[in-house]
Design a protein around this motif. Structure first.
Motif, PDB file in Angstrom:
ATOM      1  N   ILE A 135       0.860  -1.199   0.000  1.00 31.58           N
ATOM      2  CA  ILE A 135       0.000   0.000   0.000  1.00 31.58           C
ATOM      3  C   ILE A 135       0.892   1.244   0.000  1.00 31.58           C
ATOM      4  N   PRO A 137       0.303   4.409  -0.387  1.00 25.92           N
ATOM      5  CA  PRO A 137      -0.090   5.626   0.323  1.00 25.92           C
ATOM      6  C   PRO A 137       0.199   5.590   1.830  1.00 25.92           C
ATOM      7  N   MET A 238      -9.130   6.209   7.473  1.00 28.39           N
ATOM      8  CA  MET A 238      -7.721   6.609   7.359  1.00 28.39           C
ATOM      9  C   MET A 238      -7.314   7.657   8.385  1.00 28.39           C
ATOM     10  N   HIS A 303      -2.092   7.723   6.272  1.00 27.54           N
ATOM     11  CA  HIS A 303      -2.435   7.565   4.864  1.00 27.54           C
ATOM     12  C   HIS A 303      -2.325   8.917   4.171  1.00 27.54           C
ATOM     13  N   THR A 304      -1.863   8.887   2.928  1.00 27.13           N
ATOM     14  CA  THR A 304      -1.692  10.164   2.213  1.00 27.13           C
ATOM     15  C   THR A 304      -2.992  10.947   2.076  1.00 27.13           C
TER      16      THR A 304
ATOM     17  N   LEU B 121     -10.033  -2.440   0.522  1.00 33.53           N
ATOM     18  CA  LEU B 121      -8.608  -2.378   0.248  1.00 33.53           C
ATOM     19  C   LEU B 121      -8.276  -1.343  -0.831  1.00 33.53           C
ATOM     20  N   ALA B 123      -9.644   1.460  -1.227  1.00 36.71           N
ATOM     21  CA  ALA B 123      -9.606   2.784  -0.618  1.00 36.71           C
ATOM     22  C   ALA B 123      -8.250   3.013   0.043  1.00 36.71           C
ATOM     23  N   TRP B 124      -7.706   1.924   0.634  1.00 38.19           N
ATOM     24  CA  TRP B 124      -6.367   2.046   1.211  1.00 38.19           C
ATOM     25  C   TRP B 124      -5.336   2.314   0.120  1.00 38.19           C
ATOM     26  N   ALA B 125      -5.546   1.677  -1.011  1.00 38.02           N
ATOM     27  CA  ALA B 125      -4.533   1.751  -2.062  1.00 38.02           C
ATOM     28  C   ALA B 125      -4.577   3.065  -2.819  1.00 38.02           C
ATOM     29  N   CYS B 126      -5.674   3.799  -2.679  1.00 37.45           N
ATOM     30  CA  CYS B 126      -5.789   5.061  -3.413  1.00 37.45           C
ATOM     31  C   CYS B 126      -5.210   6.189  -2.576  1.00 37.45           C
ATOM     32  N   PRO B 127      -4.173   6.825  -3.062  1.00 36.57           N
ATOM     33  CA  PRO B 127      -3.562   7.897  -2.264  1.00 36.57           C
ATOM     34  C   PRO B 127      -4.416   9.157  -2.204  1.00 36.57           C
TER      35      PRO B 127
END
Lengths: 310, 248, 967
Positions: A135, A137, A238, A303-304, B121, B123-127
């Motif tokens: 991951i 971000p 987040m 998280h970014t 997941l 959503a976690w992976a999207c910065p």
């Protein structure tokens, strides 16, 4: 990141279960735990599978549509989550076979199924770790010590469980190996987490508010108003934040009560102190330590997307 | 499916260009998106506790505001944030079920609500925070680039644009094919130096942001007329107008 | 208005096989209807797509002249306003005490019987005991007419607490004003200066215009204490101190005069700069224009001396003192004007500190304005003819334009500040020229428009002749009694507010409560949230509404209120007449009221019902017309006493204010072929609907500019019934009506102010604009209240209309007090701190947010986000009432205590509510005080049978009707 109880419990429980399965799958073919203690192996595998299964079921609770969970097995080509599911599923047949072999005393079968189950356990742990480590971000998850950390936690908690079980069989004759592994695992956990936390605290390169908005050329960027005055899914997912003081205390608890204490207890048991209570306590503390570590793994991760918020 | 499609160089890349120099933060894009999509491809976009404390809902477009720089020299910048339809969207590749996908034909990133398990997941992976969980139906939703508008033959051709673009009162949003270097949007990006958000992560966002333009302090080189007579210099400054010959 | 840019090309639809998940061409809905938005006062054209009778999608109408297809955040959220659970369900009669919220539902028959009973008694005895005030109403041509027919002078809409300074300042100077009566020439202007505009009027046209400026690279300067919204994208932000804009503008005037950078030709041709003003200190004609026997103003001709100022061949002398043949000494307006503004008090150095703008910046701005105006003229190759009958080969303009709104208007010095801005425009020759600010037809109007306000001699059962809200030309037009006391309950058009053109709604309840000037019987309000955000000091307002006399009767015996939503005012009324939403009614954005004209031609618009109400509600205008008929108001009944109009559409179509002139100017005449004037057309509304619910005239190009002196334009306007005469409209630098009030204050004339007001009238009725410190600052210790506090309207809420909308309230569910980071540091305050904001009138508690882009001596917040607990269909724990707050709680409706009388906290000329004069001090709240806003009045109880509030809103117009998606 939000330390969702279902996920924290899942990775702790299934990690310990896979750790336990791994050690047994490796040690049994090497001759450990045979003979009079063969019921120990079966019990350990049952415990391992119970932990793994409970963890996996818990993870389903995290899904919006758990009835569709089977679909998650389809995308193993690209998705670590899918791979984790596939690995978990593929680990069951050798693990069950291993259990049968231990139960009915088929050493040849156990010698094959054990390592296979151990490999499955290791692969599943790796996939789990990679879900996080991939991951981008979340910079804290991208750190190279994250995957070793997952392995160490699984190995440590699995060994502590195995040592505690071993104390109850065959007058503790089988105890030294897992106790030593638990002690080593504890030390490894301390070392890894210590290094990881130091690295994380030192700051890690990554996107900034300026690069997230592209406004850096003007100057320092500060959020003025959020899009909405109340919460939203992203903020709850987040935006979890843990107070630095609180986190520091939890780290100390994890390091000393969760990792060091079980290691010391294992050493004491090796030195001849009453093993069963010490190692049972050690196993409980180890699970607690991993639970705390896993909670922190989320709680301290940023998280970014939060760069866009205050 | 969640493996990314093979897309040759020059393939169509539909996306948005957002002009931060012109956006006044009016929220038109956010609410027009909401009303279109509430009954659109990803309908509904539920709102929780809509009339009490803790109201929150699914929005595909959210408008932030920031200040950059200090004091009077700084800027206030309104910043709409939505899916950037990345070229290498990790939200797609992490998806365990294949529900998330990037379309080969135009690069739009969509979610199949029939197969999404709601694991979160992506959503976690999207910065960029582009993913919006519909916690009512347990599936992930997101900006569709108004896929049910842009090709919609029941809508007049000029209106076949995303709702956020068609409604934008300052015309700060532009829609087009960013894969075609000759398209209006590509040219705009080239002219204004359009930027990627968080380029260091390598997601290859298709949407571009046009940064606030340099502000020269003066449009002209106008200088105050320092040498003009002042009331203090001459006893009656009105004298100069007395003899001015004027006619209609 | 610029045309909308052409959207980019459409893409070919991919074949469905490519992606079976996607339905590419679903029909948007099963029907689409045009109408006019009412999520704010901007009047954009919308297309409402319907599915199974529910709203599927609301979009801007691309053909509409106001918004050209765009739609703002509010308009786009109309669905949630339509389906809000705050909608009132049926007529209500109060059964408990006022404020208790105890109501019973009644039938419309009973409601109208009750209202008629109360109103009839008032009309038969003393009609002025009805105070009829409407809030954000767009049907004032009907409501005002109804009030005049009823016979009460006590009518106004909300303009008195909104922007009357802007309207009055403009109409008494240039015959038009910002927003509704004019707009910048967005297509040609090169330098645009915006003063005191947040999101307020005119929402989408300003946004479209700003994008045009950006596209063309024109410079945009925003003068505003706060850098948000429009100011955020300005090329230059001038973070001025509130209430000092007039000083800045006059310093610019000083600089332009000092450097002799003014357009003398323009001044000589189109303004009264040439007029000769009598210098006779102490005399009855002092300060008035010298006129010939025919009453025509005189100018000094270089050759001929004093002659008719309107002579085409005048060669005027602009400076000097002259003696007329009758011995009177005179000076040209220009002379008096220049003399004043060249004074040292308007030098940049003298104003810099007070304005918070450095002197060299003021000088640079002035130089820049002059450079653009005089060195970059815009030429339109279009011949035109002036009112002298002379042809001009082309139109040459000064591409500097201005726009101003609430930030200028809502100060007690706002009228003169607006005048100062118009003076600046005149000096630059930047009025209705290419590239400058332009009139929207039917403006300009004569200055001031004729005639004076109606309201004298109110008698039982007798209509008032004329318009209640009109334009005084001098003391004789004031609505005062022999002692100089006010005839109106709000004291508008009295010596306290001689140009109170829009009334003073903010004083009505306080005055009625105090019986000052007299008690009233019935307070009848429409869409005015006077128990909350529309009132200065809502606590005092609700106290008055619930106050009883010794005999147990309420001090205001009857309160009738009409609104569509459960606002804070509902529980304080006795009879509730529930209105429809804007999508459920006919409406008329009338040429007689606030039309949608543009520089390209006059225009007006309608609303048509696009969905049927699902509740027992009626459009207020229908109700008003029925009440008019029941009361027998002459214009609302036929000779036999039967109702003249069936309903509002019937009135819109058939009512004639003058022969041939009705509420709508388009499609008149039996066959719909006439515009402006023409007999009623039975199909008029049908024609409007066919045309997208608007009508628009298109001026030929030769009529596009210089409308005050454009012969063709003025003649055409007269022919269309938009104007009484076609003479040149001379722009007024020197305002004679104001001088007439001043002369009265000096003892001249029959109509005299009371002695206590003489000095005030003399001071503020200055014929030339001037700057003075806001009145509120006079009577208090400013060192104790060192910080200015103002509000802005957020782009996503229109005053109180947002919190009942499930989408908009997510954007602004609560508000903070914004403070400069530097100031907070200085005061030891931090982000998120809870603070007390104290003024001379009270204190409130709220939470801080720090920012860079705000004048360091100013704090601000969003207007009307704070709500009283229990209202607007929200639960009591909603952030609107727990964290949101109203600055109104610390704004006094009265000026600091004076001896023996009280004066409204208003502009002394127009009565405009001086919201933004507020000064406060700020202190940190104790830690245990954090978390809940204060004041936090008790929750209000909802009326019976209000709709359920869903826990989850799953609005989807495409879900099968009756399915779970219904909100």
């Amino acid at each position: 990141m939000n330390p969702a109880p279902s996920i924290v419990f899942f990775t702790t429980a299934s990690g310990a279960g896979y750790g336990l399965l791994f050690w047994l799958g490796v040690l049994r073919p090497l001759g450990w735990g045979g003979g009079a203690a063969s019921s120990l192996g079966a019990t350990a595998v049952v415990l391992a599978l119970a932990l793994v299964t409970a963890g996996l079921l818990s993870s389903l609770a995290h899904l919006g549509n758990p009835q569709r969970a089977w679909r998650a097995l389809s995308q193993w080509r690209s998705s670590w989550l899918s791979r984790e599911g596939v690995a978990a599923v593929l680990t069951y047949p050798p693990a069950l076979l291993f259990l049968l072999a231990l139960w009915f005393g088929w050493p040849a079968v156990a010698a094959v199924a054990g390592p296979l189950a151990a490999a499955g356990a290791a692969a599943t742990i790796y996939c789990t770790a990679m879900i996080y480590a991939s991951i981008k971000p979340v910079r804290q998850w991208r750190h190279p010590l994250v995957v070793p950390g997952y392995f160490a936690m699984a190995a440590f908690s699995g060994a502590a469980l195995l040592a505690a079980l071993a104390a109850g069989w065959d007058a503790g004759r089988l105890l030294p190996v897992p106790a030593a592994l638990a002690a080593l695992g504890g030390l490894a956990a301390i070392g890894l987490k210590f290094a990881y936390w130091r690295a994380v605290d030192a700051g890690m390169p990554g996107p900034t508010r300026e690069s997230a908005t592209g406004l850096g050329a003007i100057g320092r960027v500060r959020p003025l108003d959020p899009p909405h005055t109340e919460q939203n899914y992203l903020l709850r997912e987040m935006g979890f934040r843990v107070a630095r003081k609180h986190a520091a205390r939890l780290r100390q608890i994890a390091l000393w009560a969760g990792f060091a204490a079980p290691a010391v207890l294992a050493l004491l048991a090796l030195a001849g102190a009453p093993a069963a209570p010490l190692l049972s306590l050690g196993a409980l503390l180890a699970l607690l330590g991993v639970l705390v570590e896993r909670w922190l793994m989320f709680a301290e991760a940023t998280h970014t997307v939060m760069l866009y918020y205050r | 499916m969640t493996s990314l499609p093979d897309r040759p160089a020059g393939a169509k890349k539909l996306g948005l260009v957002i002009d931060l120099d012109t956006c006044v933060g009016c929220q038109a894009c956010a609410t027009n998106c909401k009303e279109w999509n509430a009954s659109g491809h990803s309908a509904p976009l539920p709102d929780f506790k809509p009339y009490s404390a803790g109201a929150e809902g699914v929005w595909f477009n959210r408008v932030h505001s920031y200040e950059a720089g200090e004091g009077e020299q700084g800027r206030t910048v309104h910043f709409p944030r939505s899916c950037l339809h990345c070229e290498t969207p990790a939200c797609v590749t992490v998806c365990p079920t294949g529900a998330s996908y990037k379309r080969a034909e135009d690069g739009i990133v969509l979610v199949n609500a029939e197969t999404c398990i709601g694991c979160g997941l992506c959503a976690w992976a999207c910065p960029y925070g582009a993913r919006e969980m519909d916690e009512d139906s347990g599936v992930m939703k997101k900006c569709t680039l108004c896929i049910d508008r842009i090709y919609n033959e029941t809508i007049p051709e000029a209106q076949r644009q995303p709702a956020c673009v068609i409604t934008c009162p300052t015309r700060a949003r532009h829609f087009g094919d960013l894969g075609d270097p000759d398209s209006a949007v590509s040219q705009l990006v080239a002219r204004r130096g359009g930027q990627d958000l968080m380029p260091e992560l390598g997601y290859g966002p298709v949407n571009k942001y046009l940064q606030p333009r340099e502000r020269s302090s003066a449009l002209t080189e106008a200088k105050p007329v320092e040498d003009a007579p002042t009331p203090m210099d001459i006893p009656n400054p009105l004298l100069r107008w007395m003899d001015r010959v004027l006619s209609r | 208005m610029p045309e909308a840019p052409t959207p980019s090309h459409a893409f070919a639809t991919p074949t469905p096989n490519d992606d079976p998940q996607v339905q590419y061409s679903p029909p948007v809905g099963d029907a689409v209807k045009t109408t006019t938005c009412y999520m704010c006062a901007c009047r954009c054209g919308i297309k409402v797509h319907l599915k199974d009778g529910r709203v599927r999608y609301i979009e801007g109408n691309p053909d509409h002249p106001v918004n050209r297809g765009v739609l703002c955040g509010k308009g786009s959220a109309g669905i949630m306003t339509q389906y809000s659970p705050a909608r009132l369900q049926a007529p209500l009669l109060r059964v408990g005490e006022r404020g208790s919220g105890e109501f019973k539902e009644i039938s419309w028959a009973e409601a109208l019987d009750t209202a008629t009973g109360w109103l009839r008694r008032v009309r038969e005895t003393d009609p002025k005991r009805l105070a009829f005030f409407t809030g954000r109403d767009q049907s004032q041509s009907l409501t005002g007419f109804w009030a005049a027919q009823f016979g009460t002078p006590n009518f106004a809409a909300h303009g008195g607490f909104c922007s009357v300074n802007m309207a009055a300042g403009g109409l008494y100077s240039i015959g038009g004003s910002f927003w509704e009566f004019g707009e910048p020439d967005w297509d040609r202007t090169r330098l645009f200066l915006m003063f005191g505009v947040a999101e307020d009027h005119d929402s989408n046209p300003v946004k479209l215009g700003l994008s045009k400026l950006k596209e063309r690279g024109a410079k945009f300067v925003s003068v505003n204490p706060v850098r948000t919204g429009y100011s955020a994208i300005a090329d230059e932000w001038v973070g001025i101190r509130p209430g000092t804009d007039g000083l800045l503008v006059l310093a610019l005037v000083h600089e332009l005069l000092r450097a002799d950078r003014v357009d003398l030709d323009f001044l000589a041709r189109y303004t009264n700069a040439t007029w000769l003003i009598v210098r006779d200190p102490g005399g009855a004609d002092d300060g008035l224009a010298a006129r010939d026997e025919a009453g025509k103003p005189l100018a000094w001709d270089r050759e001929r001396g004093a002659v008719d100022a309107a002579l085409p061949d005048l060669s005027p002398v602009l400076a000097g003192e002259f003696t007329l043949p009758d011995g009177r000494r005179v000076r040209p307006v220009f002379h008096l004007m220049a003399e004043r503004y060249l004074g040292a008090e308007y030098a940049p150095e003298a104003v810099a500190e007070r304005c918070g703008v450095p002197a060299e910046r003021i000088r640079r701005l002035a130089a820049e304005i002059a450079a653009v105006a005089f060195e970059q003229p815009v030429v339109v190759e279009q011949p035109w003819t002036d009112t002298y009958g002379r042809g001009h080969e082309r139109m040459v303009g000064r591409p500097v334009s201005f726009h101003a709104m609430r930030g200028i208007s809502a100060h007690s010095n706002g009228f003169h500040t607006c005048r100062a801005l118009h003076l600046l425009q005149m000096l630059l020759g930047a009025v209705d020229t290419p590239g400058s600010w332009r009139y929207k037809s039917p403006f300009p109007r004569p200055i001031p428009p004729a005639p004076g306000p109606a309201g004298k001699g109110a008698k039982p059962n007798t209509p008032l002749a004329g318009n209640i809200l009109s334009f005084p030309h001098g003391p004789d037009d004031l609505l005062v009694d022999e002692a100089g006391g006010p005839l109106r309950i709000d004291k508008a058009f009295s010596w306290e507010a001689p140009l109170g053109l829009h009334g003073m709604m903010h004083t009505v309840i306080g005055n009625a409560g105090a019986g000052d000037p007299y008690p009233i019987d019935t307070l009848f309000m429409f869409m005015a949230n006077m128990a909350w955000n529309s009132a200065m000091n809502p606590g005092e307002t609700t106290r008055v509404l619930t106050e009883k006399r010794a005999d147990g009767e309420y001090v205001i015996p009857h309160v009738i209120y009409s609104d569509a939503y459960f606002s804070e005012t509902v529980p304080y009324a006795d009879l509730i007449l529930p209105d429809t939403t804007y999508l459920e009614r006919w409406d008329c954005i009338s040429i007689l009221d606030r039309p949608i004209g543009s520089p390209h031609g006059a225009g007006d618009a309608i609303r048509q019902p696009v969905i049927k109400p699902d509740r027992d509600v009626r459009p207020f205008q229908d109700v008003l017309i029925e009440l008019g008929a029941r009361l027998g108001l002459p214009a609302f009944v036929r000779e036999d006493g039967s109702p003249r109009y069936k309903d509002y559409p019937d009135y819109i179509t058939n009512h004639e204010r003058m022969p041939g002139v009705g509420p709508l100017a388009g499609f008149r005449g039996a066959d719909g072929s006439k515009k402006g004037a023409g007999e009623p057309n039975p199909d008029q509304l049908k024609r409007y609907v066919e045309n997208g619910c608007f009508w628009r005239d298109h001026l030929p190009p030769e009529q596009g500019f210089f409308k005050y002196a454009n012969k063709d334009y003025l003649e055409q306007s007269k022919a269309m019934g938009l104007m009484g005469k076609s003479e040149q409209i001379v722009l007024q630098i020197w305002s004679e009506p104001l001088q007439k009030f001043r002369l009265a204050a000096e003892g001249h004339g029959a109509v005299q102010p009371p002695d206590r007001l003489r000095e005030r009238v003399r001071t503020y009725c200055d014929p030339l604009p001037f700057w003075y410190a806001p009145l509120e600052h006079g009577g208090q210790d400013l060192a104790h209240f060192p910080i200015s506090a103002v509000t802005q309207r957020p782009m996503a809420h229109y005053h109180s209309w947002g919190s009942m909308n499930a989408w908009l309230r997510q954007i602004h569910g609560s508000n903070r007090l914004y403070m400069a980071r530097s100031k907070a540091r200085e005061m030891g305050l931090g982000e998120d701190d809870w603070v007390w904001v104290e003024s001379r009138a009270g204190r409130l508690k709220c939470q801080l947010r720090l920012m860079e882009g705000v004048n360091p001596d100013t704090v601000w917040t969003w207007n009307a986000i704070g709500k009283r607990a229990g209202t607007w269909g929200l639960t009591e724990d909603s952030p609107e009432s727990t964290k949101g707050f109203l600055l109104n709680h610390v704004i006094s409706e009265w000026l600091p205590a004076q001896e023996g009388f009280r004066q409204a906290n208003s502009d002394p000329v127009t009565g405009q509510a001086a919201w933004y004069d507020l000064r406060v001090r700020i202190e940190r709240a104790l830690p245990e005080e954090a978390g809940l806003t204060d004041p936090h009045p008790a929750a209000l109880r909802a009326p019976p049978h209000m709709p359920e509030r869903p826990a989850v809103l799953r609005y989807n117009a495409n879900a099968r009707a009756g399915g779970e998606a219904r909100p």
